[in-house]
Design an enzyme around this catalytic site. Structure first.
Site, PDB file in Angstrom:
ATOM      1  N   ASP A 291       6.606  11.076 -53.671  1.00  0.00           N
ATOM      2  CA  ASP A 291       7.336  12.302 -53.324  1.00  0.00           C
ATOM      3  C   ASP A 291       7.817  12.339 -51.880  1.00  0.00           C
ATOM      4  O   ASP A 291       8.888  12.839 -51.591  1.00  0.00           O
ATOM      5  CB  ASP A 291       6.440  13.526 -53.564  1.00  0.00           C
ATOM      6  N   GLU A 294      10.429   8.892 -51.364  1.00  0.00           N
ATOM      7  CA  GLU A 294      11.551   8.729 -52.298  1.00  0.00           C
ATOM      8  C   GLU A 294      12.445   9.970 -52.303  1.00  0.00           C
ATOM      9  O   GLU A 294      13.655   9.867 -52.423  1.00  0.00           O
ATOM     10  CB  GLU A 294      11.035   8.450 -53.717  1.00  0.00           C
ATOM     11  N   ASN A 296      12.259  12.477 -49.834  1.00  0.00           N
ATOM     12  CA  ASN A 296      12.408  13.139 -48.532  1.00  0.00           C
ATOM     13  C   ASN A 296      11.720  14.502 -48.518  1.00  0.00           C
ATOM     14  O   ASN A 296      12.370  15.550 -48.379  1.00  0.00           O
ATOM     15  CB  ASN A 296      13.886  13.411 -48.235  1.00  0.00           C
ATOM     16  N   ASN A 374       9.258  19.970 -60.136  1.00  0.00           N
ATOM     17  CA  ASN A 374       8.398  20.966 -60.780  1.00  0.00           C
ATOM     18  C   ASN A 374       7.206  21.384 -59.930  1.00  0.00           C
ATOM     19  O   ASN A 374       6.584  22.407 -60.177  1.00  0.00           O
ATOM     20  CB  ASN A 374       7.909  20.438 -62.140  1.00  0.00           C
ATOM     21  N   TYR A 375       6.856  20.580 -58.910  1.00  0.00           N
ATOM     22  CA  TYR A 375       5.629  20.836 -58.161  1.00  0.00           C
ATOM     23  C   TYR A 375       5.902  21.449 -56.804  1.00  0.00           C
ATOM     24  O   TYR A 375       6.935  21.194 -56.197  1.00  0.00           O
ATOM     25  CB  TYR A 375       4.869  19.517 -57.945  1.00  0.00           C
ATOM     26  N   TYR A 377       3.907  21.869 -53.034  1.00  0.00           N
ATOM     27  CA  TYR A 377       2.783  21.412 -52.212  1.00  0.00           C
ATOM     28  C   TYR A 377       2.769  22.199 -50.901  1.00  0.00           C
ATOM     29  O   TYR A 377       3.773  22.231 -50.185  1.00  0.00           O
ATOM     30  CB  TYR A 377       2.913  19.929 -51.863  1.00  0.00           C
ATOM     31  N   HIS A 426      -2.850  13.062 -64.696  1.00  0.00           N
ATOM     32  CA  HIS A 426      -2.109  12.413 -63.614  1.00  0.00           C
ATOM     33  C   HIS A 426      -2.910  12.531 -62.332  1.00  0.00           C
ATOM     34  O   HIS A 426      -3.917  13.241 -62.283  1.00  0.00           O
ATOM     35  CB  HIS A 426      -0.725  13.050 -63.461  1.00  0.00           C
ATOM     36  N   ASP A 435      -3.171   9.376 -35.794  1.00  0.00           N
ATOM     37  CA  ASP A 435      -3.011   8.528 -34.613  1.00  0.00           C
ATOM     38  C   ASP A 435      -3.868   9.127 -33.487  1.00  0.00           C
ATOM     39  O   ASP A 435      -3.450  10.061 -32.807  1.00  0.00           O
ATOM     40  CB  ASP A 435      -1.521   8.485 -34.248  1.00  0.00           C
TER      41      ASP A 435
HETATM   42 NI    NI Z   1      -1.202  18.002 -60.876  1.00  0.00          NI
END
Ligand code: NI
Length: 625
Positions: A291, A294, A296, A374-375, A377, A426, A435
């Site tokens: 995610d 690929e 951005n 669909n997700y 975050y 999944h 860092d």
């Molecule tokens: Ni999930």
């Protein structure tokens, strides 16, 4: 004070587009992303003046992986224009995805397969109701697509209207393979008709049967204002200082985080994430989207709303991004910052004097939310008064779905979540790049865990255990996994900086009890998401090593940490970077439908001998007796 790491302004992006267009006359050039090309760490730390350089990724009329352009604003020129080769492509942008959707909706074979499922697609309105989700084809491109071409797989859903849940009615069994570079559909896979799930999956307020009326107002007010100070993108709060930015791939970034003028982290952010599916259904078996790189992720940041996404006395940072056609999109309220009460910081009740000493804890929350298909975050950095730093990931949105019948349903790989609707098991595997510059360096990394002593003359009852630490001296021995039964954790230590007890100061990385990437090492997913095989990786700092799965992952077969660490470099002491994988294996449940209640994971960074005693004794006491 100018902040060399401050995100790009709208004016900077406009100017950079103008310079790029002037020097690179390709009319088919479109942009996938924009961001500040972060200046070299050595220059920033030395306080040297650094030029503002805008980094664009995009594609044009050349049928390769696209371009990476570095535009020097002060010198008014494109400083470098790198062509990305066949297997190192620019991320998917709105342009690629838009092209794929159009090609799919215009393909006769695909349309007749849709029709065969009893779905109307005769008029423009009918077609409008079909939602197309283009998925990365990396690792699983079909034979019809030449190596080096950008490819996606389109799957589809039917909506009642624009406000409908776009995922409640999957058009199961149908995949449209698009060669984006060639601009054509190369293949339509149809594995047979499965009936649509019968029920809508509306979750908008207007479609609920009732709304709770017994929740009283809960207001969070700070009549004297918040305790932080903000200067541009730099923040001061309770001894912490840091700046924030939005990276096109890594999303929310904390830069130059220090505590009581003591450096902790030069840069802390997500580096990569992968979401592999375990289901053998051919609608899902190939899915393992990276995610961050690929799609951005940072370019998909939400604009947050007060009282909804964030509650209290909120400070917002806006961020600015290039659109595919070279305009500026300003995302208001992209980064949210506020203070939260966090229960008690510490307490003791003294039975002799019958008095309590208790102090309140609070944390500074810096967060952003990203919607990727669909997700959704949410990434939340929490800074606490006692020096603890936490990353909490909130996962929500809509789970991936299959339409199923009794004959086709495989409940172990895809639990039933609604009538006729299943959701594949999944994983969500995140890799954070930390860092460190603990007390200015040099730093060393240790693994600590509990050792249980065998029964012996000195341990006759078999009750003894102790904490032991091992110095991780090279990259190979620093590929480590969690061991919750033994409280395994990792410490960054500054051997040159001693605390009041004469011991080296340190911070520990306290991991969650996470799974690792489950796909076989030799599989496509195992190669492309190899970072997920270990919870800890450590590398010596290098300016160009920022990407756990490689700098360019679209259509790529794997890179990043396995490549970085292949020479087994010395990490015994110096400027070191920790890479921390934290993951969830998601077995969907009916409660995840039609929209998923937030699920949480993350990690903590906790001072260990960084202070000489509890650093919060100076908190004001608000109550006595
Ligand atoms: Ni999930």
């Amino acid at each position: 004070m100018t902040n060399p790491l401050a995100p790009l302004t709208a004016t900077e992006i406009e100017k950079a587009v103008e310079i790029f267009r002037r020097e690179h006359g390709d009319e088919r050039a479109v942009f996938c992303s924009s961001g500040l090309d972060e200046p070299a760490k050595a220059d920033v730390k030395a306080g040297r003046a650094v030029p503002r350089i805008v980094k664009f990724l995009g594609t044009d009329s050349v049928p390769d992986g696209g371009f990476e352009a570095y535009v020097n604003l002060a010198e008014d020129k494109v400083e470098r224009l790198i062509r990305l080769g066949n297997d190192a492509q620019a991320p998917y942008g709105y342009y690629d995805l838009g092209v794929a959707v159009q090609l799919t909706k215009g393909n006769a074979e695909w349309l007749s397969a849709v029709k065969a499922r009893g779905i109307a697609c005769d008029t423009e309105e009918d077609i409008e109701r079909i939602q197309i989700d283009p998925w990365p084809a990396g690792g699983y491109a079909v034979d019809e697509i030449p190596v080096g071409h950008r490819a996606v797989r389109c799957i589809a859903f039917v909506r009642d209207d624009k406000t409908d849940n776009g995922y409640a009615r999957p058009i199961h069994g149908l995949i449209c393979h698009v060669d984006v570079t060639a601009g054509q559909v190369v293949r339509v896979d149809d594995s047979g008709v499965i009936p649509m799930p019968p029920n809508p999956g509306r979750f908008d307020a207007a479609h609920q049967e009732r709304t709770r009326t017994d929740l009283k107002d809960l207001e969070i007010t700070q009549p004297d204002g918040p305790s932080f100070e903000v200067d541009g993108y730099r923040v001061k709060w309770q001894g912490y200082e840091f700046s924030v930015s939005m990276h096109p791939v890594h999303g929310l970034v904390l830069h130059q985080l220090s505590l009581q003028q003591r450096p902790l982290l030069y840069r802390a952010a997500l580096s990569e994430m992968i979401v592999p599916y375990g289901d053998n259904d051919n609608m899902h078996a190939w899915k393992h989207v990276l995610d961050a790189s690929e799609y951005n992720m940072g370019m998909l940041v939400n604009s947050l709303k007060l009282g909804c996404d964030c509650l209290g006395e909120i400070f917002y940072f806006d961020v600015h991004q290039v659109t595919w056609e070279g305009k500026v999109k300003s995302v208001e309220n992209a980064i949210c910052m506020h203070e939260e009460d966090y229960g008690i910081q510490w307490k003791h009740y003294d039975s002799e004097s019958q008095t309590s000493e208790v102090r309140r804890s609070r944390r500074l929350v810096i967060s952003s939310i990203f919607t990727i298909g669909n997700y959704d975050y949410g990434f939340y950095w929490y800074l606490y008064l006692d020096g603890t730093i936490q990353m909490e990931i909130k996962l929500t949105g809509i789970v991936g779905v299959s339409a199923v019948t009794e004959a086709t349903h495989n409940p172990a790989q895809s639990p039933l979540i609604a009538e006729g609707l299943a959701s594949p098991v999944h994983q969500h595997v995140f890799c954070f790049r930390l860092d460190w510059e603990l007390d200015g360096g040099p730093n060393a990394i240790y693994e600590s865990q509990i050792e249980v002593l065998p029964i012996s003359d000195t341990n006759p009852d078999g009750t003894q255990f102790q904490s032991v630490s091992t110095h991780l001296v090279d990259e190979a021995s620093a590929k480590r996994n969690v061991y919750p039964e033994r409280s395994r954790h990792w410490k960054v230590v500054n051997p040159a900086s001693l605390n009041g007890l004469g011991k080296p100061v340190s911070y520990k990385l306290l991991p969650a009890g996470s799974p690792t990437l489950l796909a076989a090492e030799q599989s496509v997913v195992g190669r492309r998401g190899a970072f997920g095989k270990h919870h800890l990786w450590v590398t010596p700092y290098a300016d160009d090593e920022l990407s756990a799965a490689g700098a360019h992952t679209v259509m790529h077969n794997g890179g990043g940490l396995p490549e970085y660490t292949k020479h087994n470099r010395d990490i015994s002491e110096g400027d070191l970077v920790m890479w921390h994988t934290v993951a969830l294996t998601h077995v969907p449940r009916p409660e995840d439908w039609p929209v998923m209640p937030v699920e949480y994971t993350g990690f903590h960074l906790i001072p260990v001998g960084f202070f000489d005693r509890n650093p919060t004794l100076d908190l004001p006491s608000k109550c006595h007796g």
